[in-house]
Design an enzyme around this catalytic site. Structure first.
Site, short mmCIF file in Angstrom:
data_model
loop_
_atom_site.label_atom_id
_atom_site.label_comp_id
_atom_site.label_asym_id
_atom_site.label_seq_id
_atom_site.Cartn_x
_atom_site.Cartn_y
_atom_site.Cartn_z
N SER A 117 18.98 -1.92 20.73
CA SER A 117 18.80 -3.08 21.59
C SER A 117 19.97 -4.04 21.45
CB SER A 117 17.50 -3.81 21.24
OG SER A 117 17.41 -5.05 21.90
N TYR A 141 12.31 -8.34 15.72
CA TYR A 141 12.59 -7.16 16.54
C TYR A 141 14.06 -6.76 16.45
CZ TYR A 141 13.64 -4.41 20.70
OH TYR A 141 14.11 -3.43 21.54
N LYS A 145 15.79 -3.29 14.74
CA LYS A 145 16.67 -2.37 15.46
C LYS A 145 17.99 -2.18 14.72
CE LYS A 145 14.31 -0.93 18.96
NZ LYS A 145 14.00 0.51 19.12
#
Length: 320
Positions: A117, A141, A145
């Site tokens: 991402s 998040y 990643k």
């Protein structure tokens, strides 16, 4: 040659599965259906329902099939929600990836394409992000990643795992009316749901340091993203040189306000968006260069903004 696609029943994953099929590459889908849909997978598609947290299941799947590699898309993909649920995010994105890599190593599978991402960059200090831009994630998040990329890097050093990570941000549109984004947190589904229910779509934050005060992002069509996964897998299979990281970026930013204007234009439904406070974990601007991916993965933006909106709107109305 068969590839395992984790998260293949989700919005992005199902597009990847179909892109692999169009390229003549067989796949097996592994998905726990926590956010994916069984209806997104055809009846003749090999499908295993289960979680990457289930190690015995992983070992069974790797023993039943002879995989050329893995495309790892499964994960908890909500930056804003991850701030509220850090433990859950780390479990789904880091523990699960560790389990997957360990199972692949035990089975002798040594190729992986990782769905990463642009959230790994946080708020960049440059107008155009490249693969060399410093990574400073601002949400659990984004952190998970980046850790996933580190796991691949370290496993590559230790075992010879061939790998690449594809970084992208807002994936929109649809290649087929029966595949739509059903996320309760992504911009397009939220806007379309509001319009369908007679409500006014909402903008989260208009006080960002951007030209119109709203977040600026890369918006990329899901079909283009899916094709890049196929090209990466083919490059790994062909033992061609491959970079550890590629940005799948447009090179041009589109603001949330511009998206709202586009939705009103394409759907023929004029509206004045409701303004709400910022969401935690949302950087002001992320726009990435896709030059490296264009060189190696035939990456390019094949769809206009109106085409992205139009195809997403059609899929949202299909009730798939």
């Amino acid at each position: 040659m068969t590839w395992l696609i984790t998260g293949g029943a989700g919005y992005i994953g199902a597009h990847v599965v179909r892109a692999f099929a169009a390229a003549g590459i067989a796949t097996v889908v592994l998905d726990d259906l926590s956010s994916g849909h069984r209806s997104f997978i055809s009846d003749d598609q090999d499908f295993v329902e289960g979680t990457l947290l289930d190690v015995p299941l992983l070992d069974r799947v790797f023993s039943e099939y002879r995989f050329a590699g893995v495309v790892h898309i499964a994960g908890y993909k909500y930056a804003g929600e991850s701030v509220k649920k850090p433990i859950h995010t780390y479990e789904q994105n880091v523990t699960a990836t560790t389990n997957l890599l360990a199972a692949a190593e035990r089975a002798g599978v040594a190729r992986i394409v990782f769905s990463s991402s642009a959230a790994v960059y946080g708020t960049p200090d440059t107008d155009l992000v490249t693969e060399a831009t410093a990574t400073r994630p601002e949400s659990p998040y984004g952190e998970t990643k980046l850790i996933g990329e580190w796991l691949l890097r370290d496993q590559g050093r230790a075992t010879g795992l061939r790998h690449t990570s594809l970084r992208y941000f807002n994936v929109v549109g649809s290649a087929s009316p029966d595949l739509r984004d059903t996320s309760p947190h992504n911009l397009f589904p939220l806007v379309f749901a509001a319009l369908a229910e007679g409500r006014v779509p909402r903008i989260n934050g208009t006080d960002y340091p951007t030209p119109d005060g709203t977040c600026v992002r890369d918006y990329v069509h899901v079909a283009d993203i899916a094709e890049a996964h196929v090209r990466a897998a083919e490059r790994l299979t062909g033992d061609e040189d491959i970079e550890p990281v590629y940005n799948l970026g447009s090179g041009d930013g589109v603001s949330v306000r511009q998206i709202m204007d586009g939705v009103a234009r394409v759907t023929g439904t004029p509206f004045d968006p409701e303004i709400s406070p910022r969401r935690p974990g949302d950087p002001a601007r992320i726009v990435a260069s896709g030059e490296l991916a264009a060189r190696d993965l035939d990456w390019r933006m094949r769809h206009s903004l109106d085409e992205m909106i139009g195809s997403a709107w059609e899929a949202s109305r299909s009730g798939a």
